[in-house]
Motif scaffolding. Structure first.
Motif, PDB file in Angstrom:
ATOM      1  N   ASN A 148      -0.038 -40.008 -49.587  1.00  0.00           N
ATOM      2  CA  ASN A 148       1.041 -39.427 -48.774  1.00  0.00           C
ATOM      3  C   ASN A 148       1.436 -38.038 -49.266  1.00  0.00           C
ATOM      4  O   ASN A 148       2.595 -37.663 -49.266  1.00  0.00           O
ATOM      5  N   LEU A 149       0.429 -37.264 -49.661  1.00  0.00           N
ATOM      6  CA  LEU A 149       0.662 -35.897 -50.119  1.00  0.00           C
ATOM      7  C   LEU A 149       0.554 -34.904 -48.965  1.00  0.00           C
ATOM      8  O   LEU A 149      -0.234 -35.079 -48.034  1.00  0.00           O
ATOM      9  N   THR A 150       1.333 -33.837 -49.053  1.00  0.00           N
ATOM     10  CA  THR A 150       1.165 -32.721 -48.128  1.00  0.00           C
ATOM     11  C   THR A 150       0.027 -31.836 -48.624  1.00  0.00           C
ATOM     12  O   THR A 150      -0.408 -31.935 -49.775  1.00  0.00           O
ATOM     13  N   ASP A 151      -0.449 -30.939 -47.772  1.00  0.00           N
ATOM     14  CA  ASP A 151      -1.516 -30.030 -48.187  1.00  0.00           C
ATOM     15  C   ASP A 151      -1.063 -29.157 -49.360  1.00  0.00           C
ATOM     16  O   ASP A 151      -1.851 -28.866 -50.260  1.00  0.00           O
ATOM     17  N   THR A 152       0.201 -28.740 -49.321  1.00  0.00           N
ATOM     18  CA  THR A 152       0.728 -27.914 -50.417  1.00  0.00           C
ATOM     19  C   THR A 152       0.756 -28.697 -51.723  1.00  0.00           C
ATOM     20  O   THR A 152       0.389 -28.185 -52.789  1.00  0.00           O
ATOM     21  N   GLN A 153       1.192 -29.947 -51.655  1.00  0.00           N
ATOM     22  CA  GLN A 153       1.209 -30.784 -52.865  1.00  0.00           C
ATOM     23  C   GLN A 153      -0.195 -31.029 -53.391  1.00  0.00           C
ATOM     24  O   GLN A 153      -0.420 -31.048 -54.606  1.00  0.00           O
ATOM     25  N   ILE A 154      -1.155 -31.209 -52.496  1.00  0.00           N
ATOM     26  CA  ILE A 154      -2.541 -31.431 -52.921  1.00  0.00           C
ATOM     27  C   ILE A 154      -3.059 -30.225 -53.698  1.00  0.00           C
ATOM     28  O   ILE A 154      -3.614 -30.361 -54.794  1.00  0.00           O
TER      29      ILE A 154
END
Length: 545
Positions: free
Chosen positions: A295-301
């Motif tokens: 459940n990560l966002t692209d920014t968090q990834i």
């Protein structure tokens, strides 16, 4: 697709944890430095300057190297005895001339660290602005090129046109301890790919460095030893977690105090494994925060991958094992729901950021059950970005599970040859883009002596039939968290579990022709009761920090 390869020679040694504490990923459980404020010299008319390592409050510091092409570094700074009335410039140089004086004064026998093996950033130039006492830190790098094992002294002296060096602070003396490679007495087995997990909250990684398997010929009267090999090609270190920073919304790489200690002291706990060709990896799992790989966002990834890469590069680790368990999905208010594209994006980003690192996956429960479906994964064939995947089912609460994503097990034929069904309680499908030869179908837990899964050994016998009938697509052999000899319910299980698994795993292990024995070849760095006994005593290799 890349495969397991021998580790490069000349691995670097210990790098301090305070560096990795600077990574955003390691903000939890910080390690404080010992520095603090340095005392002023006696009050003099003139201002003096001294040089220090960030990690030592005195004029001595220690770094470690591995002979070959290893490197390590240390941050240094200069400090005045009182605030500068005007800008001050200080020059630092590697000073070989101080070695003989030091040895004579203290009765030591340090070798001289060649100045060519010491590089000081910014040409050794420090600047201290007016009104300040302390300079910015610069990096000094130590190189093992051309050095043999031994203890070297690398003095770094300072000079300045504006201020004089303090009497006891004008030179920083580094003891550079260069260790030799520890290749051991046995070759690492390369016919099998053996995977170990080590929980550093309990044990030193050296526990994975000591397993020797001996093949004995029972058909010859003199019962000769056919071969002896050491096992454990891939060693996954726990506990490393993905965490969540509520203030910033960032996904963070969390290193607990135990894994951090191991990384700080890599020359003792990690390099001996790598010397023998083992791949040492971080096993990353959930931290019960509600945030995980799914459940990560692209920014968090992107941010999380950068943190992982920085950690692996800094400590010269060989790769990452992704094991999505204990994330706490749906259990923490305000956290996003699981989705089917986040994890595949993370895996793809990991491979693209670290093409030279080993990337492996534990196939376990809901987080990976849809990896066969490229529509669900957003078109990403996850297996194309992995070196290996294997079963994440290694619980003591169930028998050895033989996963069958490709549907090769025939129940009728299996039962006819003694298999007991069901052979697993966890139906899986093939991971898209992954070859069957890259998939480890089972993992062996360390059961207690009285466990029915140990005494009845149904799962172990199923493994033998599975191998005998040719349903195994490779020679991958996975184990759960390693254990030492533990008094009580686990006494002797350290060797019994591995010995039984190897007996049924090797093609000729059950025909009476050969016997496979498990022995211990102790690592000299380990905290063991008796290093001369080829077995584990109670508590051998438990953490000693």
């Amino acid at each position: 697709m890349r495969r397991l390869i021998n580790i490069k020679n000349g691995v670097v040694t210990l790098l301090s944890a305070a560096v990795i504490a600077g990574l955003a990923a390691c903000e939890a459980d910080p390690v404080e430095t010992m520095r603090g404020n340095l005392p002023d010299d006696e009050l003099l008319e003139n201002t003096n300057v001294l040089i220090r390592s960030q990690y030592s409050s005195v004029e001595r510091a220690v770094v470690r190297l591995t002979e070959g092409t290893g490197t390590t570094f240390d941050p240094i700074y200069c400090q005045l005895t009182r605030p500068a009335e005007k800008a001050v410039t200080v020059k630092a140089v590697s000073d070989e001339s101080k070695v003989a004086e030091y040895n004579s004064t203290y009765g030591t026998e340090f070798l001289t660290m060649p100045a060519t093996n010491v590089e000081i950033a910014d040409n050794g130039q420090f600047s201290i602005p007016a009104g300040n006492k302390t300079s910015e830190k610069i990096k000094v790098t130590f190189k093992a090129d051309g050095l043999t094992a031994g203890n070297y002294l690398a003095p770094i002296s300072i000079s300045s046109e504006e201020v004089a060096p303090s009497e006891n602070g004008g030179t920083l003396f580094y003891a550079v301890k260069v260790r030799g490679l520890e290749v051991g007495d046995y070759e690492l087995d390369t016919e099998n790919t053996t995977v170990f997990y080590v929980n550093t909250s309990d044990y030193s990684p050296l526990l994975a460095d000591v397993w020797v398997i001996s093949k004995e010929d029972l058909m010859s009267p003199d019962m000769p030893t056919v071969w002896q090999k050491t096992y454990g090609n891939i060693v996954n270190l726990r506990t490393v977690q993905i965490g969540y920073d509520e203030a910033t919304g960032r996904a963070q790489l969390i290193l607990n105090s135990d894994i951090r200690y191991v990384l700080e002291h890599a020359d003792l706990h990690i390099r001996p494994l790598q010397d023998k060709g083992r791949k040492v990896c971080l096993s990353i799992e959930g931290g019960n925060t509600g945030l995980g790989f799914c459940n990560l966002t692209d920014t968090q990834i992107a941010d999380f991958v950068a943190q992982v890469k920085a950690c692996l590069d800094l400590y010269e680790l060989d790769g990452v094992n992704l094991f999505d368990r204990n994330a706490g999905y749906g259990q923490v208010e305000g956290m996003p729901a699981m989705n089917t594209t986040s994890y595949p994006k993370l895996i793809k980003a990991m491979r693209e950021a670290m093409p030279d690192k080993l990337l492996t996956l534990a196939d376990y429960e809901e987080p990976t059950e849809y990896f066969w479906d490229t529509e669900a994964t957003g078109g990403i064939e996850v297996g194309k970005y992995l070196d290996y995947a294997w079963s994440g089912y290694m619980s003591e609460n169930e028998d050895v599970q033989i996963l069958d994503p490709w549907g090769v097990i025939d129940q009728d034929e299996g039962e006819m040859n003694g298999m007991v069904f069901p052979v697993n309680n966890h139906p899986r499908k093939p991971i898209a883009g992954l070859e069957q030869s890259q998939y480890g179908a089972f993992a062996v837990p360390f059961y207690s002596v009285s466990s029915s899964f140990n005494t009845e050994a149904i799962g172990t016998l199923n493994l033998w039939v599975w191998r005998m009938l040719g349903w195994s697509a490779n020679n991958m052999l996975m184990f759960g968290d390693l254990i030492t000899n533990i008094q009580g319910e686990y006494e002797g299980q350290w060797g019994a579990i591995i010995g039984m698994a190897l007996t049924v795993f090797e093609p000729d292990g059950m025909d009476g022709t050969y016997m496979y024995g498990v022995y211990i070849s102790h690592n000299p760095n380990g905290n063991v009761f008796d290093p001369n006994v080829p077995a584990l005593y109670y508590g051998d290799y438990t953490k000693d920090w």
